[in-house]
Design a protein around this motif. Sequence first.
Motif, PDB file in Angstrom:
ATOM      1  N   GLY A  54       0.828  -1.197   0.000  1.00  0.00           N
ATOM      2  CA  GLY A  54       0.000   0.000   0.000  1.00  0.00           C
ATOM      3  C   GLY A  54       0.865   1.250   0.000  1.00  0.00           C
ATOM      4  N   GLN A  55       0.243   2.384  -0.315  1.00  0.00           N
ATOM      5  CA  GLN A  55       0.994   3.639  -0.345  1.00  0.00           C
ATOM      6  C   GLN A  55       1.519   4.018   1.037  1.00  0.00           C
ATOM      7  OE1 GLN A  55      -1.599   5.963  -3.457  1.00  0.00           O
ATOM      8  NE2 GLN A  55       0.273   7.084  -3.009  1.00  0.00           N
ATOM      9  N   GLY A  56       0.819   3.620   2.096  1.00  0.00           N
ATOM     10  CA  GLY A  56       1.309   3.896   3.441  1.00  0.00           C
ATOM     11  C   GLY A  56       2.660   3.249   3.691  1.00  0.00           C
ATOM     12  N   VAL A  57       2.835   2.030   3.185  1.00  0.00           N
ATOM     13  CA  VAL A  57       4.118   1.331   3.330  1.00  0.00           C
ATOM     14  C   VAL A  57       5.196   2.087   2.558  1.00  0.00           C
ATOM     15  CG1 VAL A  57       5.370  -0.808   2.815  1.00  0.00           C
ATOM     16  CG2 VAL A  57       3.053  -0.910   3.742  1.00  0.00           C
ATOM     17  N   LEU A  58       4.856   2.536   1.352  1.00  0.00           N
ATOM     18  CA  LEU A  58       5.815   3.301   0.559  1.00  0.00           C
ATOM     19  C   LEU A  58       6.272   4.527   1.342  1.00  0.00           C
ATOM     20  CD1 LEU A  58       5.806   4.132  -3.169  1.00  0.00           C
ATOM     21  CD2 LEU A  58       6.068   5.966  -1.540  1.00  0.00           C
ATOM     22  N   TYR A  59       5.321   5.280   1.911  1.00  0.00           N
ATOM     23  CA  TYR A  59       5.674   6.515   2.614  1.00  0.00           C
ATOM     24  C   TYR A  59       6.401   6.260   3.926  1.00  0.00           C
ATOM     25  CZ  TYR A  59       3.178   9.301  -0.788  1.00  0.00           C
ATOM     26  OH  TYR A  59       2.795   9.919  -1.946  1.00  0.00           O
ATOM     27  N   ARG A  60       6.228   5.098   4.530  1.00  0.00           N
ATOM     28  CA  ARG A  60       7.009   4.775   5.728  1.00  0.00           C
ATOM     29  C   ARG A  60       8.488   4.611   5.381  1.00  0.00           C
ATOM     30  NH1 ARG A  60       2.422   2.053   7.458  1.00  0.00           N
ATOM     31  NH2 ARG A  60       3.044   0.020   6.661  1.00  0.00           N
ATOM     32  N   HIS A  61       8.754   4.044   4.228  1.00  0.00           N
ATOM     33  CA  HIS A  61      10.145   3.849   3.804  1.00  0.00           C
ATOM     34  C   HIS A  61      10.709   5.077   3.100  1.00  0.00           C
ATOM     35  CE1 HIS A  61      10.552  -0.408   4.799  1.00  0.00           C
ATOM     36  NE2 HIS A  61       9.297  -0.548   4.403  1.00  0.00           N
ATOM     37  N   PHE A  62       9.887   5.734   2.306  1.00  0.00           N
ATOM     38  CA  PHE A  62      10.334   6.853   1.479  1.00  0.00           C
ATOM     39  C   PHE A  62       9.334   8.000   1.626  1.00  0.00           C
ATOM     40  CE2 PHE A  62      11.664   2.884  -0.593  1.00  0.00           C
ATOM     41  CZ  PHE A  62      13.043   3.046  -0.506  1.00  0.00           C
ATOM     42  N   PRO A  63       9.650   8.993   2.461  1.00  0.00           N
ATOM     43  CA  PRO A  63       8.675  10.035   2.767  1.00  0.00           C
ATOM     44  C   PRO A  63       8.314  10.942   1.597  1.00  0.00           C
ATOM     45  CG  PRO A  63      10.789  10.502   3.824  1.00  0.00           C
ATOM     46  CD  PRO A  63      10.885   9.132   3.224  1.00  0.00           C
ATOM     47  N   ASP A  64       9.122  10.934   0.541  1.00  0.00           N
ATOM     48  CA  ASP A  64       8.791  11.778  -0.607  1.00  0.00           C
ATOM     49  C   ASP A  64       9.386  11.168  -1.882  1.00  0.00           C
ATOM     50  OD1 ASP A  64      11.551  12.469  -0.640  1.00  0.00           O
ATOM     51  OD2 ASP A  64      11.171  14.127   0.738  1.00  0.00           O
ATOM     52  N   ARG A  65       9.053  11.779  -2.988  1.00  0.00           N
ATOM     53  CA  ARG A  65       9.487  11.303  -4.308  1.00  0.00           C
ATOM     54  C   ARG A  65      11.017  11.264  -4.419  1.00  0.00           C
ATOM     55  NH1 ARG A  65       7.015  10.854  -9.000  1.00  0.00           N
ATOM     56  NH2 ARG A  65       5.111  11.754  -8.161  1.00  0.00           N
TER      57      ARG A  65
END
Length: 199
Positions: A54-65
């Motif tokens: 999910g996108q939440g997992v992405l943002y936990r690892h990588f807070p921005d682009r």
Amino acid sequence: MTQHPTSDARRPANRGPKAAAGNRAALVAAAREIYAVDGLDAPLSRIARRAGVGQGVLYRHFPDRDSIASAVLEENVRQVEEAAAGEGASFAGVLGVVTWHLVQSAAFIGLLHADGANGRSHAHALAPDLSERFARALRGCLPDGHRLAAPDAPDDLMLAVAMVSGAVIGPTPEERERRALAAWRLLGITVGPVAPFQQ
């Protein structure tokens, strides 16, 4: 009409907190694939879907682009460093790894051409350090007496890489690889098998 999900739209169940390292690796691999096709402006939601999180997992690892773009570029450089430091490493073999990254990653080509002076993103800020690490790894495996190691022309090696990267164009990876190998051949430089570094 029923819509069938594309391969990057399928998402397995959440694997939980114990899967953090695997999730991060999957996100970096997915970002590399997405960026290779769509460039650094691809939607982050596509990266998350391709990685199966999910996108939440992405943002936990990588807070921005920028942080995920930096992770992809860091992985590219790390693989070149490992290839150059490996037992029995040859210049031709390392150039095969470099060529694979050039063919697969427009972002990597951008890193090699970035001056870092006018970049606003974190990835651009990291470009000078990553470029220097890349150059150091290549110089470290140049054979004694190689024409790209001439002391009176210290920039020739990176100039050759930049010239080849400029030739890496085409609609398919096969065409980009064909052009890269032709460019190395025109420079009189032998390249080993074009493949990612495998430990």
